[in-house]
Design a protein around this motif. Structure first.
Motif, PDB file in Angstrom:
ATOM      1  N   MET A  38       0.842  -1.187   0.000  1.00 28.05           N
ATOM      2  CA  MET A  38       0.000   0.000   0.000  1.00 28.05           C
ATOM      3  C   MET A  38       0.878   1.237   0.000  1.00 28.05           C
ATOM      4  SD  MET A  38      -2.906  -0.775   2.854  1.00 28.05           S
ATOM      5  CE  MET A  38      -4.177  -1.995   2.568  1.00 28.05           C
ATOM      6  N   ASP A  39       0.435   2.260  -0.718  1.00 26.35           N
ATOM      7  CA  ASP A  39       1.012   3.583  -0.535  1.00 26.35           C
ATOM      8  C   ASP A  39       0.029   4.361   0.336  1.00 26.35           C
ATOM      9  OD1 ASP A  39      -1.067   4.349  -2.253  1.00 26.35           O
ATOM     10  OD2 ASP A  39       0.260   5.141  -3.810  1.00 26.35           O
ATOM     11  N   ALA A  40       0.299   5.626   0.573  1.00 22.73           N
ATOM     12  CA  ALA A  40      -0.560   6.401   1.475  1.00 22.73           C
ATOM     13  C   ALA A  40      -1.999   6.474   0.965  1.00 22.73           C
ATOM     14  CB  ALA A  40       0.010   7.805   1.667  1.00 22.73           C
ATOM     15  N   GLU A  41      -2.181   6.620  -0.332  1.00 29.15           N
ATOM     16  CA  GLU A  41      -3.538   6.714  -0.878  1.00 29.15           C
ATOM     17  C   GLU A  41      -4.290   5.393  -0.755  1.00 29.15           C
ATOM     18  OE1 GLU A  41      -7.065   8.048  -2.397  1.00 29.15           O
ATOM     19  OE2 GLU A  41      -5.390   9.190  -1.586  1.00 29.15           O
ATOM     20  N   ALA A  42      -3.618   4.273  -1.018  1.00 27.37           N
ATOM     21  CA  ALA A  42      -4.258   2.966  -0.862  1.00 27.37           C
ATOM     22  C   ALA A  42      -4.674   2.742   0.586  1.00 27.37           C
ATOM     23  CB  ALA A  42      -3.332   1.854  -1.334  1.00 27.37           C
ATOM     24  N   LEU A  43      -3.811   3.137   1.521  1.00 26.47           N
ATOM     25  CA  LEU A  43      -4.148   3.005   2.935  1.00 26.47           C
ATOM     26  C   LEU A  43      -5.317   3.918   3.291  1.00 26.47           C
ATOM     27  CD1 LEU A  43      -3.616   1.748   5.678  1.00 26.47           C
ATOM     28  CD2 LEU A  43      -1.798   3.447   6.024  1.00 26.47           C
ATOM     29  N   ARG A  44      -5.306   5.128   2.785  1.00 32.17           N
ATOM     30  CA  ARG A  44      -6.413   6.061   3.027  1.00 32.17           C
ATOM     31  C   ARG A  44      -7.739   5.465   2.525  1.00 32.17           C
ATOM     32  NH1 ARG A  44      -4.209   9.943   1.120  1.00 32.17           N
ATOM     33  NH2 ARG A  44      -3.678  11.090   3.007  1.00 32.17           N
ATOM     34  N   ARG A  45      -7.725   4.938   1.320  1.00 30.52           N
ATOM     35  CA  ARG A  45      -8.939   4.317   0.749  1.00 30.52           C
ATOM     36  C   ARG A  45      -9.401   3.146   1.606  1.00 30.52           C
ATOM     37  NH1 ARG A  45      -7.857   4.095  -5.820  1.00 30.52           N
ATOM     38  NH2 ARG A  45      -7.270   6.280  -6.058  1.00 30.52           N
ATOM     39  N   PHE A  54      -5.042  -1.872  -2.646  1.00 35.77           N
ATOM     40  CA  PHE A  54      -3.596  -2.048  -2.680  1.00 35.77           C
ATOM     41  C   PHE A  54      -3.001  -1.226  -3.814  1.00 35.77           C
ATOM     42  CE2 PHE A  54      -5.251  -6.197  -1.199  1.00 35.77           C
ATOM     43  CZ  PHE A  54      -4.690  -6.211   0.054  1.00 35.77           C
ATOM     44  N   TRP A  55      -1.670  -1.101  -3.791  1.00 35.74           N
ATOM     45  CA  TRP A  55      -0.922  -0.543  -4.897  1.00 35.74           C
ATOM     46  C   TRP A  55      -0.196  -1.698  -5.579  1.00 35.74           C
ATOM     47  CZ3 TRP A  55      -0.650   3.288  -8.080  1.00 35.74           C
ATOM     48  CH2 TRP A  55       0.472   3.422  -8.894  1.00 35.74           C
ATOM     49  N   SER A  56      -0.432  -1.881  -6.873  1.00 36.38           N
ATOM     50  CA  SER A  56       0.236  -2.935  -7.626  1.00 36.38           C
ATOM     51  C   SER A  56       1.582  -2.436  -8.111  1.00 36.38           C
ATOM     52  CB  SER A  56      -0.615  -3.363  -8.823  1.00 36.38           C
ATOM     53  OG  SER A  56       0.129  -4.240  -9.653  1.00 36.38           O
ATOM     54  N   ARG A  57       2.636  -3.040  -7.606  1.00 36.60           N
ATOM     55  CA  ARG A  57       3.980  -2.652  -8.038  1.00 36.60           C
ATOM     56  C   ARG A  57       4.219  -3.039  -9.487  1.00 36.60           C
ATOM     57  NH1 ARG A  57       7.736  -5.472  -3.824  1.00 36.60           N
ATOM     58  NH2 ARG A  57       6.317  -7.151  -4.374  1.00 36.60           N
ATOM     59  N   GLU A  61      -0.617   0.593 -10.519  1.00 40.88           N
ATOM     60  CA  GLU A  61      -1.969   1.139 -10.359  1.00 40.88           C
ATOM     61  C   GLU A  61      -2.624   0.587  -9.100  1.00 40.88           C
ATOM     62  OE1 GLU A  61      -3.901  -0.122 -13.955  1.00 40.88           O
ATOM     63  OE2 GLU A  61      -4.362  -2.106 -13.164  1.00 40.88           O
ATOM     64  N   TYR A  62      -3.684   1.259  -8.667  1.00 35.48           N
ATOM     65  CA  TYR A  62      -4.448   0.794  -7.513  1.00 35.48           C
ATOM     66  C   TYR A  62      -5.334  -0.365  -7.930  1.00 35.48           C
ATOM     67  CZ  TYR A  62      -2.876   5.083  -5.391  1.00 35.48           C
ATOM     68  OH  TYR A  62      -2.082   6.077  -4.909  1.00 35.48           O
ATOM     69  N   TRP A  63      -5.550  -1.269  -6.985  1.00 35.32           N
ATOM     70  CA  TRP A  63      -6.532  -2.326  -7.217  1.00 35.32           C
ATOM     71  C   TRP A  63      -7.258  -2.619  -5.913  1.00 35.32           C
ATOM     72  CZ3 TRP A  63      -5.591  -7.441  -5.196  1.00 35.32           C
ATOM     73  CH2 TRP A  63      -4.303  -7.653  -4.689  1.00 35.32           C
ATOM     74  N   ARG A  64      -8.566  -2.654  -6.020  1.00 37.49           N
ATOM     75  CA  ARG A  64      -9.392  -2.960  -4.858  1.00 37.49           C
ATOM     76  C   ARG A  64      -9.724  -4.435  -4.917  1.00 37.49           C
ATOM     77  NH1 ARG A  64     -15.041  -0.080  -3.379  1.00 37.49           N
ATOM     78  NH2 ARG A  64     -15.702  -1.359  -5.131  1.00 37.49           N
ATOM     79  N   LYS A  65      -9.349  -5.135  -3.872  1.00 40.19           N
ATOM     80  CA  LYS A  65      -9.501  -6.587  -3.826  1.00 40.19           C
ATOM     81  C   LYS A  65     -10.959  -6.966  -4.074  1.00 40.19           C
ATOM     82  CE  LYS A  65      -7.850 -10.702  -2.905  1.00 40.19           C
ATOM     83  NZ  LYS A  65      -7.023 -11.381  -3.851  1.00 40.19           N
ATOM     84  N   GLY A  66     -11.169  -7.802  -5.089  1.00 39.40           N
ATOM     85  CA  GLY A  66     -12.489  -8.336  -5.386  1.00 39.40           C
ATOM     86  C   GLY A  66     -13.242  -7.649  -6.497  1.00 39.40           C
ATOM     87  N   ASP A  67     -12.742  -6.525  -6.997  1.00 38.06           N
ATOM     88  CA  ASP A  67     -13.477  -5.824  -8.048  1.00 38.06           C
ATOM     89  C   ASP A  67     -13.636  -6.658  -9.315  1.00 38.06           C
ATOM     90  OD1 ASP A  67     -14.087  -3.626  -6.538  1.00 38.06           O
ATOM     91  OD2 ASP A  67     -12.655  -2.286  -7.520  1.00 38.06           O
ATOM     92  N   THR A  68     -12.649  -7.477  -9.643  1.00 39.47           N
ATOM     93  CA  THR A  68     -12.782  -8.333 -10.823  1.00 39.47           C
ATOM     94  C   THR A  68     -13.134  -9.775 -10.463  1.00 39.47           C
ATOM     95  OG1 THR A  68     -10.394  -8.723 -10.876  1.00 39.47           O
ATOM     96  CG2 THR A  68     -11.239  -6.937 -12.243  1.00 39.47           C
ATOM     97  N   SER A  69     -12.657 -10.255  -9.310  1.00 42.52           N
ATOM     98  CA  SER A  69     -12.878 -11.660  -8.932  1.00 42.52           C
ATOM     99  C   SER A  69     -14.141 -11.876  -8.108  1.00 42.52           C
ATOM    100  CB  SER A  69     -11.691 -12.168  -8.109  1.00 42.52           C
ATOM    101  OG  SER A  69     -11.643 -11.503  -6.846  1.00 42.52           O
ATOM    102  N   GLY A  70     -14.605 -10.824  -7.436  1.00 44.06           N
ATOM    103  CA  GLY A  70     -15.719 -10.984  -6.499  1.00 44.06           C
ATOM    104  C   GLY A  70     -15.282 -11.443  -5.126  1.00 44.06           C
ATOM    105  N   HIS A  71     -13.983 -11.698  -4.944  1.00 44.52           N
ATOM    106  CA  HIS A  71     -13.437 -12.171  -3.669  1.00 44.52           C
ATOM    107  C   HIS A  71     -13.013 -10.962  -2.837  1.00 44.52           C
ATOM    108  CE1 HIS A  71     -12.286 -16.089  -5.946  1.00 44.52           C
ATOM    109  NE2 HIS A  71     -13.579 -15.953  -5.786  1.00 44.52           N
ATOM    110  N   ILE A  72     -13.979 -10.329  -2.215  1.00 50.27           N
ATOM    111  CA  ILE A  72     -13.737  -9.053  -1.544  1.00 50.27           C
ATOM    112  C   ILE A  72     -13.199  -9.222  -0.132  1.00 50.27           C
ATOM    113  CG2 ILE A  72     -15.493  -7.890  -2.926  1.00 50.27           C
ATOM    114  CD1 ILE A  72     -17.327  -7.944  -0.491  1.00 50.27           C
ATOM    115  N   GLN A  73     -12.577  -8.150   0.335  1.00 57.87           N
ATOM    116  CA  GLN A  73     -12.079  -8.085   1.708  1.00 57.87           C
ATOM    117  C   GLN A  73     -12.749  -6.903   2.395  1.00 57.87           C
ATOM    118  OE1 GLN A  73      -7.862  -7.853   0.899  1.00 57.87           O
ATOM    119  NE2 GLN A  73      -7.642 -10.072   1.016  1.00 57.87           N
ATOM    120  N   LEU A  74     -13.579  -7.208   3.384  1.00 60.12           N
ATOM    121  CA  LEU A  74     -14.262  -6.181   4.161  1.00 60.12           C
ATOM    122  C   LEU A  74     -13.431  -5.882   5.395  1.00 60.12           C
ATOM    123  CD1 LEU A  74     -17.852  -7.690   3.938  1.00 60.12           C
ATOM    124  CD2 LEU A  74     -16.867  -5.857   2.525  1.00 60.12           C
TER     125      LEU A  74
END
Length: 118
Positions: A38-45, A54-57, A61-74
């Motif tokens: 995570m960078d600061a913005e990913a942590l803020r989000r 997360f931040w993808s090295r 780019e940013y990626w929110r866990k589950g947006d494409t897979s449906g396997h989300i993290q609450l």
């Protein structure tokens, strides 16, 4: 007075690339699911939306866990370690945590360590 999100993020010791290791743990069983960055913005989000970002090295780019897979993290909790250079994000995992489709990323190679009781 309650500390702001920006105040909390300011306590994090990001590395030279502006990243911090984020350990993802199932909130109720304490099972370690994965590690990402995570960078600061990913942590803020993550701290403000209730979903882990997360931040993808590799993709840069940013990626929110589950947006494409449906396997989300609450998000159920978040903690900074004693040195401030790692964060623990406690989640309710819906579906697989690992990109391979398994529940955890730590189920592949047992390194068979020598234990103190061996």
């Amino acid at each position: 007075m309650t500390e702001s999100v920006d105040d909390r993020i300011a306590r994090v010791r990001f590395d030279d690339a502006g990243l911090v290791a984020a350990i993802i743990q199932q909130w109720d069983t304490r099972e370690v699911l994965m590690l990402a960055w995570m960078d600061a913005e990913a942590l803020r989000r993550t701290l403000t939306t209730g979903r882990v970002t997360f931040w993808s090295r590799s993709r840069g780019e940013y990626w929110r866990k589950g947006d494409t897979s449906g396997h989300i993290q609450l998000v159920r909790g978040a903690r900074l370690d004693c040195d401030g250079d790692a964060v623990l994000i406690e989640v309710e995992q819906i579906g697989a945590a690992c990109h391979t489709g398994t529940r955890t990323c730590f189920d592949v190679d047992d390194l068979h360590p020598q234990t103190a009781l061996s």
